[in-house]
Write an enzyme that holds these catalytic residues in place. Structure first.
Site, PDB file in Angstrom:
ATOM      1  N   ASP A   1      45.369  40.151  45.909  1.00  0.00           N
ATOM      2  CA  ASP A   1      44.282  39.645  45.078  1.00  0.00           C
ATOM      3  C   ASP A   1      42.993  40.217  45.665  1.00  0.00           C
ATOM      4  O   ASP A   1      42.514  39.764  46.702  1.00  0.00           O
ATOM      5  CB  ASP A   1      44.272  38.112  45.108  1.00  0.00           C
TER       6      ASP A   1
ATOM      7  N   TRP B   1      41.765  30.413  47.197  1.00  0.00           N
ATOM      8  CA  TRP B   1      42.441  31.232  46.184  1.00  0.00           C
ATOM      9  C   TRP B   1      43.876  31.517  46.585  1.00  0.00           C
ATOM     10  O   TRP B   1      44.769  31.537  45.735  1.00  0.00           O
ATOM     11  CB  TRP B   1      41.656  32.517  45.901  1.00  0.00           C
TER      12      TRP B   1
ATOM     13  N   LYS C   1      33.378  39.811  39.784  1.00  0.00           N
ATOM     14  CA  LYS C   1      32.741  39.872  41.099  1.00  0.00           C
ATOM     15  C   LYS C   1      32.167  41.275  41.316  1.00  0.00           C
ATOM     16  O   LYS C   1      30.976  41.441  41.479  1.00  0.00           O
ATOM     17  CB  LYS C   1      33.727  39.554  42.220  1.00  0.00           C
TER      18      LYS C   1
HETATM   19  C1  LIG Z   1      37.055  34.386  41.608  1.00  0.00           C
HETATM   20  C2  LIG Z   1      38.372  34.602  42.256  1.00  0.00           C
HETATM   21  C3  LIG Z   1      39.577  34.263  41.610  1.00  0.00           C
HETATM   22  C4  LIG Z   1      39.614  33.596  40.256  1.00  0.00           C
HETATM   23  O1  LIG Z   1      39.271  34.490  39.281  1.00  0.00           O
HETATM   24  P1  LIG Z   1      39.313  34.117  37.719  1.00  0.00           P
HETATM   25  O2  LIG Z   1      39.108  35.455  37.106  1.00  0.00           O
HETATM   26  O3  LIG Z   1      38.213  33.139  37.486  1.00  0.00           O
HETATM   27  O4  LIG Z   1      40.644  33.540  37.426  1.00  0.00           O
HETATM   28  C5  LIG Z   1      40.761  34.533  42.247  1.00  0.00           C
HETATM   29  N1  LIG Z   1      40.790  35.110  43.461  1.00  0.00           N
HETATM   30  C6  LIG Z   1      39.659  35.438  44.112  1.00  0.00           C
HETATM   31  C7  LIG Z   1      39.756  36.064  45.451  1.00  0.00           C
HETATM   32  C8  LIG Z   1      38.434  35.184  43.532  1.00  0.00           C
HETATM   33  O5  LIG Z   1      37.301  35.521  44.172  1.00  0.00           O
END
Ligand SMILES: *Cc1c(COP(=O)(O)O)cnc(C)c1O
Length: 362
Positions: free
Chosen positions: A175, A104, A199
């Site tokens: 993030d 990511w 998540k």
């Molecule tokens: C799942 C995830 C993403 C991507 O998320 P989307 O909402 O599908 O764009 C980005 N960063 C992390 C750390 C993730 O776990």
């Protein structure tokens, strides 16, 4: 009805009381005679839902008035682009720092390179297949950067920052898609915290962005739908927001508050993760690829000393009601995601299965 223990990395398990409440309110939301999905986003009932979600998030995370809270679409992935687009300033200072700790981070960094001419890698653990988090001392930070970007929990590789990087006066952008609300964080030390909801916060379709207000409105002429300032000005209602996802997010926040907030969540998560890592470490049959000091409480990857048994492990686990344990292809083996909504009984059942599998197949 038979509910399984769902170890999916995302979209992931939701608290059962949240699903039950959504079911009970599905056809007639609190006397409105309609479901939340059918409501105008400008209606009084809906305005109360979104306002309550925002105020609960502010309360649970301790978000100050100098931060805006946005409920956006496009996932965490759109933030990989929106953040550089909004935070780029004068041509003389076009630089951003990225700490590379997994897939990511790599995606976020490659999107930033489309906006910034100068994107620097402040540290990377790629050479060890992202099995650890660089320490503060290893970060080579540019004091003139527009911001520093980190991925607080690496969903795929199973690592998590055990510390909050000190970036001085440079805004820290995080993030937090896969560990938001899993532990207390000092929001005031951040420029931006963002997270796709699927998540640890709710269903897919909504992305939470917590942004220090002075970081908005730096860039004129952005498309409105990509402009934090314009979105904040309309209370995330520049267009129709993802109404149902925000409603479920609000129910999840009520549940987190009832459980005792992020402090209680952290205790619960430490207990679950410690148990599972101990079960792996106390056996020569199971292996964990991550360095102990960098291990994630949310996503626990593990492999078998006899990798040829992986399919049998997954099939046996599924038969025992333990599902979505297959590891990401870049790590292999298994991955157990232990988000807030995963009950301790799920971890206990997984450990019992692991011990039985080792006894019969080891
Ligand atoms: C799942 C995830 C993403 C991507 O998320 P989307 O909402 O599908 O764009 C980005 N960063 C992390 C750390 C993730 O776990």
């Amino acid at each position: 009805m038979k509910r399984v223990f769902n170890f999916s990395a995302g979209p992931a398990v939701l608290p059962l009381p949240v699903l039950e409440r959504a079911r009970d309110e599905m056809l007639d939301y609190r006397g409105s005679g309609m479901s939340v999905m059918e409501m105008s986003h400008r209606s009084k009932d809906y305005m109360a839902i979104i306002a309550s979600a925002e105020s609960l998030l502010r309360e649970i995370m301790g978000i100050g008035d100098d931060y805006a809270v946005l409920f956006l679409q496009g996932g965490a992935s759109l933030q990989f682009s929106m953040i550089p687009m909004n935070l780029i300033t004068a041509p003389a200072s076009q630089s951003a720092d990225y700490v590379m700790t997994g897939s990511w981070s790599e995606k976020a960094c490659s999107e930033a390179k489309k906006i910034f001419t100068d994107v620097r890698v402040a540290a990377s653990s790629k050479s060890v297949n992202y099995s650890r988090i660089p320490t503060q001392q290893e970060l080579t930070l540019n004091p003139d950067a527009n911001y520093v970007h980190i991925t607080s929990n690496n969903t795929i590789f199973g690592t998590e920052y055990p510390y909050l990087p000190d970036t001085g006066s440079v805004p820290l952008v995080v993030d937090a898609s896969s560990n938001i609300l899993s532990r207390p964080v000092d929001v005031s030390k951040h420029g931006i915290i963002y997270a796709g909801a699927q998540k640890n916060l709710g269903p897919s379709g909504v992305t939470v962005v917590i942004i220090r207000k002075d970081l908005m409105g730096r860039q004129a002429n952005l498309p409105s739908m990509l402009d934090f300032q314009a979105l904040a000005k309309e209370g995330s209602m520049l267009n129709t927001p993802p109404t149902y996802a925000i409603y479920i997010l609000g129910l999840v926040l009520e549940w987190v508050k009832e459980q005792g907030g992020v402090t209680a969540m952290e205790q619960h998560n430490i207990r679950k993760a410690n148990k599972l890592y101990a079960a792996i470490d106390n056996s020569a049959f199971y292996l964990c690829p991550t360095e102990p000091l960098s291990r994630s409480r949310m996503n626990v990857p593990f492999t078998l000393a006899k990798p040829e048994l992986t399919d049998a492990f997954l099939a046996g686990a599924k038969a025992a009601g333990l599902v979505t344990l297959k590891g990401h292809r870049s790590v292999g083996g298994m991955r157990a995601s232990l988000y807030n909504a995963m009950p301790e009984a799920g971890v206990d059942a997984l450990i019992a299965f692991m011990q039985e599998f080792e006894r019969t197949q080891g």
